[in-house]
Every structure is written in structure tokens, then in C-alpha cells.
Scaffold this motif. Structure first.
Motif, PDB file in Angstrom:
ATOM      1  N   LYS A  42       6.422  10.855  12.355  1.00 51.50           N
ATOM      2  CA  LYS A  42       5.311  11.622  12.309  1.00 51.50           C
ATOM      3  C   LYS A  42       5.592  13.060  11.606  1.00 51.50           C
ATOM      4  O   LYS A  42       4.703  13.883  10.884  1.00 51.50           O
ATOM      5  CB  LYS A  42       4.921  12.057  13.864  1.00 51.50           C
ATOM      6  CG  LYS A  42       4.014  11.012  14.547  1.00 51.50           C
ATOM      7  CD  LYS A  42       3.599  11.691  15.779  1.00 51.50           C
ATOM      8  CE  LYS A  42       2.417  10.749  16.335  1.00 51.50           C
ATOM      9  NZ  LYS A  42       1.801  11.299  17.442  1.00 51.50           N
ATOM     10  N   GLU A  46       3.608  -1.123  11.057  1.00 54.15           N
ATOM     11  CA  GLU A  46       3.257  -2.430  11.299  1.00 54.15           C
ATOM     12  C   GLU A  46       3.932  -3.644  10.932  1.00 54.15           C
ATOM     13  O   GLU A  46       4.369  -4.708  11.591  1.00 54.15           O
ATOM     14  CB  GLU A  46       1.721  -2.883  10.787  1.00 54.15           C
ATOM     15  CG  GLU A  46       0.723  -1.833  11.389  1.00 54.15           C
ATOM     16  CD  GLU A  46      -0.720  -2.111  10.866  1.00 54.15           C
ATOM     17  OE1 GLU A  46      -1.597  -1.344  11.396  1.00 54.15           O
ATOM     18  OE2 GLU A  46      -0.845  -3.087   9.750  1.00 54.15           O
ATOM     19  N   GLU A  99       0.875  -1.095  -0.047  1.00 53.84           N
ATOM     20  CA  GLU A  99       0.183  -0.237   0.066  1.00 53.84           C
ATOM     21  C   GLU A  99       0.959   1.467   0.091  1.00 53.84           C
ATOM     22  O   GLU A  99       1.728   1.412   0.849  1.00 53.84           O
ATOM     23  CB  GLU A  99      -0.894  -0.073   1.208  1.00 53.84           C
ATOM     24  CG  GLU A  99      -1.731   1.160   1.503  1.00 53.84           C
ATOM     25  CD  GLU A  99      -2.576   1.640   0.373  1.00 53.84           C
ATOM     26  OE1 GLU A  99      -3.393   0.889   0.144  1.00 53.84           O
ATOM     27  OE2 GLU A  99      -2.653   3.088   0.191  1.00 53.84           O
ATOM     28  N   SER A 157      -2.340   6.769   1.252  1.00 55.92           N
ATOM     29  CA  SER A 157      -2.444   7.739   2.612  1.00 55.92           C
ATOM     30  C   SER A 157      -2.070   6.615   3.720  1.00 55.92           C
ATOM     31  O   SER A 157      -1.608   7.132   4.723  1.00 55.92           O
ATOM     32  CB  SER A 157      -3.810   8.126   2.782  1.00 55.92           C
ATOM     33  OG  SER A 157      -4.765   7.193   2.743  1.00 55.92           O
ATOM     34  N   ASN A 158      -2.240   5.300   3.579  1.00 49.44           N
ATOM     35  CA  ASN A 158      -2.001   4.487   4.891  1.00 49.44           C
ATOM     36  C   ASN A 158      -0.462   3.727   4.915  1.00 49.44           C
ATOM     37  O   ASN A 158      -0.428   3.031   5.678  1.00 49.44           O
ATOM     38  CB  ASN A 158      -3.140   3.375   4.828  1.00 49.44           C
ATOM     39  CG  ASN A 158      -3.382   2.664   6.112  1.00 49.44           C
ATOM     40  OD1 ASN A 158      -3.063   3.340   7.025  1.00 49.44           O
ATOM     41  ND2 ASN A 158      -3.602   1.276   6.251  1.00 49.44           N
ATOM     42  N   TYR A 159       0.286   4.502   3.966  1.00 50.45           N
ATOM     43  CA  TYR A 159       1.663   3.850   3.788  1.00 50.45           C
ATOM     44  C   TYR A 159       2.261   3.790   5.093  1.00 50.45           C
ATOM     45  O   TYR A 159       3.060   2.965   5.635  1.00 50.45           O
ATOM     46  CB  TYR A 159       2.206   4.581   2.645  1.00 50.45           C
ATOM     47  CG  TYR A 159       3.826   4.180   2.691  1.00 50.45           C
ATOM     48  CD1 TYR A 159       4.726   4.814   3.163  1.00 50.45           C
ATOM     49  CD2 TYR A 159       4.308   2.905   2.038  1.00 50.45           C
ATOM     50  CE1 TYR A 159       6.102   4.527   3.071  1.00 50.45           C
ATOM     51  CE2 TYR A 159       5.333   2.748   1.897  1.00 50.45           C
ATOM     52  CZ  TYR A 159       6.418   3.275   2.566  1.00 50.45           C
ATOM     53  OH  TYR A 159       7.677   2.874   2.466  1.00 50.45           O
ATOM     54  N   LYS A 160       2.257   4.854   5.924  1.00 54.45           N
ATOM     55  CA  LYS A 160       3.151   5.038   6.947  1.00 54.45           C
ATOM     56  C   LYS A 160       2.786   3.854   7.979  1.00 54.45           C
ATOM     57  O   LYS A 160       3.551   3.345   8.736  1.00 54.45           O
ATOM     58  CB  LYS A 160       2.819   6.322   7.754  1.00 54.45           C
ATOM     59  CG  LYS A 160       3.939   6.652   9.144  1.00 54.45           C
ATOM     60  CD  LYS A 160       3.612   7.818   9.819  1.00 54.45           C
ATOM     61  CE  LYS A 160       2.159   7.639  10.444  1.00 54.45           C
ATOM     62  NZ  LYS A 160       1.988   8.862  11.346  1.00 54.45           N
ATOM     63  N   ASN A 161       1.393   3.773   8.230  1.00 56.67           N
ATOM     64  CA  ASN A 161       0.840   2.562   9.223  1.00 56.67           C
ATOM     65  C   ASN A 161       1.312   1.445   8.538  1.00 56.67           C
ATOM     66  O   ASN A 161       1.720   0.455   9.513  1.00 56.67           O
ATOM     67  CB  ASN A 161      -0.499   2.861   9.392  1.00 56.67           C
ATOM     68  CG  ASN A 161      -1.030   4.105  10.025  1.00 56.67           C
ATOM     69  OD1 ASN A 161      -0.114   4.750  10.888  1.00 56.67           O
ATOM     70  ND2 ASN A 161      -2.309   4.512   9.737  1.00 56.67           N
ATOM     71  N   GLU A 162       1.079   1.153   7.502  1.00 60.17           N
ATOM     72  CA  GLU A 162       1.366  -0.291   6.936  1.00 60.17           C
ATOM     73  C   GLU A 162       2.945  -0.386   7.275  1.00 60.17           C
ATOM     74  O   GLU A 162       3.338  -1.585   7.537  1.00 60.17           O
ATOM     75  CB  GLU A 162       1.219  -0.189   5.278  1.00 60.17           C
ATOM     76  CG  GLU A 162      -0.054  -0.201   5.122  1.00 60.17           C
ATOM     77  CD  GLU A 162      -0.777  -1.841   5.043  1.00 60.17           C
ATOM     78  OE1 GLU A 162      -0.066  -2.521   5.280  1.00 60.17           O
ATOM     79  OE2 GLU A 162      -1.956  -1.968   5.063  1.00 60.17           O
ATOM     80  N   TRP A 187       4.875  12.083   3.933  1.00 56.54           N
ATOM     81  CA  TRP A 187       4.996  10.713   3.185  1.00 56.54           C
ATOM     82  C   TRP A 187       4.364  10.896   1.726  1.00 56.54           C
ATOM     83  O   TRP A 187       4.677  10.028   0.800  1.00 56.54           O
ATOM     84  CB  TRP A 187       4.350   9.638   3.880  1.00 56.54           C
ATOM     85  CG  TRP A 187       5.048   9.228   5.003  1.00 56.54           C
ATOM     86  CD1 TRP A 187       4.658   9.437   6.221  1.00 56.54           C
ATOM     87  CD2 TRP A 187       6.351   8.455   5.421  1.00 56.54           C
ATOM     88  NE1 TRP A 187       5.558   9.153   7.245  1.00 56.54           N
ATOM     89  CE2 TRP A 187       6.544   8.480   6.568  1.00 56.54           C
ATOM     90  CE3 TRP A 187       6.995   7.634   4.204  1.00 56.54           C
ATOM     91  CZ2 TRP A 187       7.605   7.696   7.185  1.00 56.54           C
ATOM     92  CZ3 TRP A 187       8.152   7.140   4.778  1.00 56.54           C
ATOM     93  CH2 TRP A 187       8.762   6.901   6.078  1.00 56.54           C
ATOM     94  N   THR A 188       3.744  12.005   1.557  1.00 53.15           N
ATOM     95  CA  THR A 188       2.811  12.310   0.220  1.00 53.15           C
ATOM     96  C   THR A 188       4.017  12.560  -0.660  1.00 53.15           C
ATOM     97  O   THR A 188       3.613  12.680  -1.998  1.00 53.15           O
ATOM     98  CB  THR A 188       1.684  13.128   0.492  1.00 53.15           C
ATOM     99  OG1 THR A 188       2.422  14.520   0.932  1.00 53.15           O
ATOM    100  CG2 THR A 188       0.692  12.567   1.449  1.00 53.15           C
TER     101      THR A 188
END
Length: 643
Positions: A543, A525, A514, A517-522, A547-548
Motif C-alpha cells: 500500500k 492476485e 496489465e 492503474s490496476n497493476y498492484k491488484n494483478e 506504483w505509478t
């Protein structure tokens, strides 16, 4: 499924704590250093309190954990050392409350022990017994035999102090079953001493002598040995073996250790004088008063009761008026110390000296009746604690048995479905995984520097093909053989579970990443997935990164490079801590990786294909990666990716 959810929940908590900046450096440098300073016995107690108060204030800013419990525990200890008993008691109760929230059996046991000690020192024996029993139960949960045995010993001593000698014998016998370690030899000897005292109080003279000798035989403490010998001498006196008592006590009173311990010296001297007088009837007034004066000087009131009693007996025939005065002193001290049994014993002597004194007889009858009622109440109360405790343990075991039986029935019912469903799921996962692999392969071929990327993909394809053939194929064939041979169901289920876990991990490795927008969480994790209870992950700076601004290809490469580093760490490094920091510069994103593992030599680095692949991936997007490692000194990597 429950285990997986629990694992994800723990990882989420760790992630939140990291983002709240409760980092390893903060704990180590601030809180722990304050705790260590408070343990320094070379500084003033008020400074110790100041340090532990700062640590307590600081740790309260963060979520409750075992470090918080450790600090509360030590804070209580410092207050005890400073004679601030009520403050210590407050923090002991707080420790019990907080440790119940975390379900920490160790700290619940420790807190209950201290609360029990508080009540015992305040002569609230029923509450003391209750909390010592709770402490024992908590340590039973973590199977700490030493602590279980020590709690039982104190419980037995409380029963002994309350004249429940039979109950005390039972509790000590139970304690001895746990106090088998060499480190518990002091408590084992103390148990034999307490057991001997119970037999002495029950007039089992031979058993009392037997167990006093056992305590003397096994103790490694010279001071305790002399105390037990003193106790043995009193048993000899009870048995009218005055010569044995005198010989034993003579060696005690000249021992330098006892001469430096005025309390025990006075006790031995008083007993020696008493034994000599009982044997010879000689005039030994000076020695009796010498022991009494030492006890008065030390304000040792219990010892004074024994001295006044012996003086009362000594003067009973020589000077009844003096004897009455000494027995009155016993009564006065008994009331002050709230020891009604000593008062009753003194009145028994006074009745012989004043047989017509009706008030004395009435007081004696009153004390005898009230002591009997109190002892009966105490015995019933202690017995109820033990009975309730036993019922609770049996209820827990019964519930565990019922749960196990239900689980077994449920497993049998689902067995056939699980076998076929698992096989179908595994086949689907493999098919989907292979499809995703070829899709990713096609995407990579379209990127810049195609020659290097194609080489990397071919190597990856070969490795995945080998794993599909060797690992998955072999295990599927093995599962089919287990079904055909009607092998034990649990073995088949274990094999299928292994297949499922391998296929899941395999799917994750080759799945499309991914990059939205969810790349950092992926990414975070994925990093957390390679840690465990033994490996701690610390991240910083994620933070602050926008990342965009990274394109999809750069995100994909970064994800795979960090995954390769984490995989390498988990397999080979034996690391316990990993730190990853992200820093945004004007023209690049800088990532610093470090762990405290075993590191690697330069030759070993050159032989690692996975690390070579990371270099090729980074170079393909015009980035840089620099490795820094030595054998035994951890592993570091600095990655720079262009914006």
C-alpha cells in the motif's frame, strides 16, 4: 465454475485480512502466547482468567475465525475451573452461536456438549439430553466415532437416572458400536457397567452379573475396576450369593486405593456389612455406623440414604422406633435431593412398621402415580428426540439422493455439447496464447540489453513449444481416441477438464501483463494464485508503494520474476508459509521474498534455469537480485529495481 468462484472469494478474504495487518507474527506472538499462558496450571486461576481475557479482547478486533472459537472455548474452560459456572455457561452459548456462523461442526459439537453438561449438573435432564444429542449429531458430520460413542453413553446414563432402563439399554448398545478404539476402552467399560445396572434394575440378575464382569475384565483403571467390583457385589447380594459378595468386598475395603478414597471405601464397607448381616444376622451396628459417619463427614448425601436404609432394615425387628427414625432420615434426604423414588422405597418399609398409618399409604400411592407419570413422560420425550433425529437424518439422505440424480441427468444432457464446445474453446485458447506469445516476443526485442533478452525469449519459446507439442498435443490426441472408442464419459470429461485447466494456466503465463492503474491488484492476485489451503501467503508494504513511478518494463520484469519464485516454491519447496515485503527507498524499490520450505544447495541453485532467467531479467533493467538459501533452511531473495 462454482469451485473457481469459491477459490477467488477465499483469496480475496485472505488479501483483505493481510491488508488489515492481522499478520502471522501478530497472531503467533500476541494472541497465541496469551492463550498458552492461560493454560499454565502452575499459575493462579485469576491470572489464567486475566490472560485469556486479554486474548479474547485482542482476537475480537479481527474477523471471526477458528482461532476466535478456540479462545472462546478455552475461556469457558477457565471459568469452569474457577467455579464460575454461569460465566462458563454464557461463553458456551456464545461458542455455539459463533461456531454456527462459521459452520464448524467440531466447535458446535463441543459447545453443545458443555451446555448439556450444565443442564445435567442442574438436573434439567430433558434439556441435557437434547444438547448431548445435538453434540452427537455434529460429531457425526465429521465422523468422530469416539465423540459420538461418548455422547451416546451420557445420554444412556441420563435415561437410566430417569428410570428409562429399556431406552437406556438401546442407547448403550448403539454407543458400543462406536467405542471400538483402544483410546475408548475406559468408556467401553463404563458402557458395560451402565448396561449391567440397567439389567439389575430390570431384575435380569444373570445379565447384570455378566456385564459387570465384562466391565471389570476390560477396564485399564484400577479405581474403576474396584467400583465395578462393588457394583458386581450388589448384584450378588440381590441374587442372595452372599459369600461371593463378601469375598469380593473384603478385598476392596483393604485395598489401599479405596482406603484413600473415603467415598468408595464407605460404600464398600456399607455393602460388606449389609451382606454379612443378611447372611448371618449378627450384630454389626458398629460397621454400619462407621460407613455412615464417613459419609456424613464428606457430606455425601446420596451415600447417607443407602446407610440410613440399611440401618432401618437392620433395626426393623430389633428396635422399630430406631428403624422408623432412620427411614424418616431417608425421606428427609430424598426430599432435599429431589429423589422421590428413594422416598417411596423408604415409605414402603415404614408401612410394614406402621400398617395403620393412612397418611403413609396415601403418600406412597401419590408417589407411585406421580413417578409413573413422570417416567412415562420422560420415556416419551427421549423417544421423540430419537425419532425426530432419525427422521431428520433420513430427510437429509433423501435430499442428497435426489440432488445426485438431478445432477446425473443434467450431466448426461449436456455431455455432447460439452465435448465439442470444450474442444473448440481449447483450440481458440491455444491460438490466442500463441499470438500473445509472439506479440510479447516482439516487444522484448525492442528493450535494452537485447542480446540477453533474446536468449531468454528463445529459451521460453522452446519450452512453450515443447509444452504445446508434448502436453496439449498428446492430450488432444488422447481425447480423440477416447471419443472414437466410445470410452466412459466420465474419463473423457476428466481429460477435457485437464486440457482446459492447462490451457488456462498456459494462457495466464504468456498473457500480456496489465501495467496500468490496476497493476498492484494483478500482482497480488497472481501471488495468491500459487497458494492453497496448505500454503499461507503474507504480504506487507504494497500500500505504501507509489506504483505509478515504475515504468511498464520494470513492472513487467518484477511480475515475471516474482511469478518464477512462486512457481519454484509451489513445485519444489514444500513450504507452508511465504512472506513478501515491498519497501520504497530513495532510488529503488526493494522486495524481500522468504519461505519456510526445504531450501536448496548451491549446486542445485546453479542447475535451476528458471532462477538464472530471473537474474538475467533483473540485470536487463539494471536491477539486482540476491539469493540466500541452504538445504533444509528455507529460501530467501532480495530484489532491487531502480525507480
Amino acid at each position: 465454475m462454482l469451485k473457481r468462484l469459491l477459490f477467488l472469494f477465499i483469496m480475496m478474504i485472505l488479501f483483505i485480512r493481510c491488508n488489515n495487518h492481522k499478520s502471522f507474527n501478530l497472531i503467533d506472538n500476541d494472541i497465541l502466547s496469551l492463550v498458552e499462558s492461560s493454560k499454565n496450571r502452575n499459575i493462579e486461576l485469576n491470572n489464567q482468567i486475566e490472560f485469556i481475557n486479554k486474548a479474547y479482547k485482542l482476537v475480537n478486533k479481527y474477523p471471526l475465525d477458528s482461532l476466535t472459537l478456540e479462545i472462546i472455548s478455552h475461556k469457558s474452560t477457565v471459568h469452569y475451573n474457577f467455579k464460575q459456572i454461569d460465566s462458563a455457561f454464557y461463553y458456551d452459548k456464545l461458542l455455539l452461536q459463533k461456531s454456527q456462523i462459521l459452520n464448524s461442526s467440531y466447535f458446535m459439537g463441543k459447545a453443545s456438549l458443555r451446555i448439556g453438561y450444565y443442564f445435567k449438573s442442574h438436573q434439567v435432564y430433558d434439556s441435557a439430553y437434547y444438547y448431548y444429542n445435538r453434540s452427537k449429531n455434529y460429531f457425526q458430520k465429521i465422523k468422530d466415532s469416539s465423540q459420538i460413542g461418548r455422547r451416546l453413553l451420557v445420554m444412556a446414563q441420563i435415561q437410566q437416572d430417569q428410570n428409562d432402563y429399556f431406552g437406556s439399554k438401546e442407547t448403550i448398545t448403539e454407543a458400543l458400536e462406536y467405542l471400538r478404539s483402544q483410546k475408548d476402552i475406559k468408556y467401553r467399560a463404563s458402557s458395560y457397567n451402565a448396561l449391567a445396572t440397567n439389567h439389575r434394575k430390570l431384575l435380569n440378575k444373570s445379565d447384570a452379573i455378566k456385564y459387570y464382569r465384562k466391565a471389570i475384565e476390560i477396564t485399564s483403571s484400577k479405581k474403576d475396576k474396584l467400583i465395578y467390583e462393588n457394583n458386581l457385589a450388589t448384584a450378588f447380594i440381590d441374587n442372595k450369593d452372599f459369600d461371593k459378595a463378601i469375598n469380593l468386598l473384603k478385598s476392596n475395603v483393604i485395598d489401599s486405593l479405596f482406603q484413600n478414597n473415603s467415598k468408595e471405601y464407605a460404600r464398600s464397607l456399607d455393602n460388606l456389612t449389609y451382606a454379612k448381616w443378611l447372611k448371618t444376622g449378627n450384630n454389626l451396628e458398629y460397621q454400619f455406623f462407621k460407613a455412615l459417619n464417613i459419609r456424613k463427614k464428606n457430606n455425601e448425601k446420596r451415600g447417607q440414604i443407602a446407610s440410613y436404609t440399611h440401618l432401618g432394615e437392620y433395626y426393623s425387628k430389633k428396635n422399630p422406633r430406631k428403624a422408623i427414625a432412620y427411614f424418616d432420615s431417608v425421606i428427609r434426604l430424598s426430599k432435599t435431593l429431589k429423589i422421590p423414588r428413594a422416598e417411596k422405597d423408604a415409605i414402603k418399609y415404614l408401612i410394614k412398621l406402621e400398617p395403620t398409618n393412612i397418611k403413609l399409604r396415601d403418600r406412597y400411592v401419590f408417589l407411585q402415580d406421580s413417578l409413573y407419570a413422570q417416567e412415562l413422560k420422560v420415556k416419551t420425550q427421549f423417544a421423540k428426540y430419537k425419532y425426530d433425529d432419525k427422521q431428520k437424518q433420513e430427510s437429509i439422505l433423501r435430499l442428497q439422493k435426489e440432488t445426485a440424480e438431478k445432477d446425473l441427468a443434467y450431466t448426461k444432457e449436456r455431455y455432447s455439447k460439452i465435448v465439442y464446445l470444450s474442444a473448440f474453446i481449447i483450440a481458440c485458447l491455444i491460438t490466442v496464447s500463441v499470438s500473445y506469445f509472439y506479440k510479447k516476443r516482439a516487444e522484448f526485442l525492442k528493450q535494452e540489453n537485447k542480446l540477453e533478452i533474446v536468449k531468454t525469449i528463445y529459451k521460453t519459446e522452446a519450452e512453450l513449444s515443447r509444452r504445446l507439442h508434448d502436453d496439449f498435443g498428446a492430450k488432444i490426441n488422447h481425447s480423440m481416441l477416447l471419443v472414437q472408442n466410445n470410452t466412459d464419459k466420465s474419463k473423457l470429461l476428466d481429460t477435457l477438464d485437464e486440457l482446459y485447466n492447462q490451457s488456462r494456466d498456459f494462457s495466464r503465463e504468456i498473457n500480456e501483463i496489465e501495467t496500468g492503474s490496476n497493476y498492484k491488484n494483478e500482482l497480488l492476485e497472481m501471488l495468491s494464485a500459487y497458494t492453497s489451503t496448505k500454503i499461507k501467503l503474507y504480504t506487507a508494504g504494497s500500500k505504501e508503494v507509489d506504483w505509478t513511478t515504475l515504468n511498464a518494463l520494470n513492472k513487467t520484469v518484477l511480475y515475471k520474476v516474482l511469478r518464477e519464485l512462486m512457481l519454484n516454491m509451489a513445485k519444489y519447496s514444500n513450504a507452508t508459509a511465504v512472506k513478501i515485503t515491498f519497501k520504497k527507498t530513495l532510488d529503488s524499490l526493494q522486495i524481500n521474498y522468504s519461505d519456510n520450505g526445504v531450501g536448496a544447495s548451491e549446486m542445485a541453485m546453479n542447475n535451476k534455469n528458471g532462477l538464472k532467467n530471473t537474474e538475467k531479467r533483473i540485470q536487463a533493467i539494471r536491477g539486482t537480485i540476491i539469493f540466500d538459501t541452504k538445504k533444509g533452511k528455507g529460501f530467501k531473495a532480495e530484489i532491487k529495481i531502480p525507480n
